[in-house]
Write an enzyme that holds these catalytic residues in place. Sequence first.
Site, PDB file in Angstrom:
ATOM      1  N   SER A   1      26.948  36.985  42.308  1.00  0.00           N
ATOM      2  CA  SER A   1      26.132  35.782  42.107  1.00  0.00           C
ATOM      3  C   SER A   1      24.757  36.221  41.623  1.00  0.00           C
ATOM      4  CB  SER A   1      26.060  34.970  43.405  1.00  0.00           C
ATOM      5  OG  SER A   1      25.370  33.752  43.195  1.00  0.00           O
TER       6      SER A   1
ATOM      7  N   HIS B   1      29.059  33.461  39.692  1.00  0.00           N
ATOM      8  CA  HIS B   1      28.526  32.108  39.768  1.00  0.00           C
ATOM      9  C   HIS B   1      27.720  31.822  38.506  1.00  0.00           C
ATOM     10  CE1 HIS B   1      28.640  32.257  44.462  1.00  0.00           C
ATOM     11  NE2 HIS B   1      29.811  31.969  43.935  1.00  0.00           N
TER      12      HIS B   1
ATOM     13  N   ASP C   1      29.414  33.261  49.996  1.00  0.00           N
ATOM     14  CA  ASP C   1      30.660  33.165  49.241  1.00  0.00           C
ATOM     15  C   ASP C   1      31.266  34.553  49.039  1.00  0.00           C
ATOM     16  OD1 ASP C   1      32.743  32.002  47.826  1.00  0.00           O
ATOM     17  OD2 ASP C   1      31.663  32.034  45.922  1.00  0.00           O
TER      18      ASP C   1
END
Length: 337
Positions: free
Chosen positions: A160, A187, A280
């Site tokens: 991310s 992401h 995540d």
Amino acid sequence: MKIAIVNDMPLAVEALRRAVALEPAHQVVWVASNGAEAVQRCTEQLPDLILMDLIMPVMDGVEATRRIMAETPCAIVIVTVDRKQNVHRVFEAMGHGALDVVDTPALGAGDAREAAAPLLRKILNIGWLVGQQRAPAARSVAAPLREASQRRGLVAIGSSAGGPAALEVLLKGLPAAFPAAIVLVQHVDQVFAAGMAEWLSSAAGLPVRLAREGEPPQPGQVLLAGTNHHIRLLQNGQLAYTAEPVNEIYRPSIDVFFESVARYWNGDAVGVLLTGMGRDGAQGLKLMRQQGFLTIAQDQASSAVYGMPKAAAAIDAAVEIRPLERIAGRLTEFFAK
């Protein structure tokens, strides 16, 4: 949420002010007209979120992001009026820790809330990430680690904030004839996914392309999740995009992909969780470990944002915690057996 705006264009600043004002919970605490001013203001009053322009005098948004994340880290979203022209700068900024990117809302649009909706959704998601305080799940005993065999191999990588630069370093460290398939879940909005694949191909020296619906990961391929839906591995070994689960904040979700690998991959696999804010990927990495797969989390010192790898370490999801520059060598060693 306390929000700062960094932009040298008065019309853009006004558009962002009006968009932020649509939500009573948000307030603009300061405005800076260039990156150098923003770096200084962050030392005086650190906001919860910065809306950062890319092209500015004195210091641009890429360098400002790098300085802020190194000195006074906070959440940063890149706001730009020309995504195609600035695609390389976008990924440079994300490599330094920017969380996301969004178009500058149009000033004077017919429906102000509709025009501001993409920006407000990004702010909502980041507010959730910054504020989440989940307790770590209970630890469980992992299955014995599987040794690499002659079966087909897969590397599942999640990243991310700071991910683009981390992926560049990791992929650069792999040999051109790396024998396993690689699937990247970063992401990033689908509008930028194709540009990211192109940028990684150029920067890392390995061909990277978007994963296609219904294709199986093949040895030597590097595939990037390319839509705002989640990507998962099916029982038949093919990749598929899915809107479910709808309650996942980030799309594509790293957890969703890792969990599908843990459930359905019948060859050798390694899960790698890189830099990023939030949690995540941690639970999915843990499931992979419980199935006996090798799991690796990036260490704190080399992470632009030590959120996701920290969450993985907290629940004992990672078999190994490694500096970024030592992950590629470990993958090469593992699949050379």
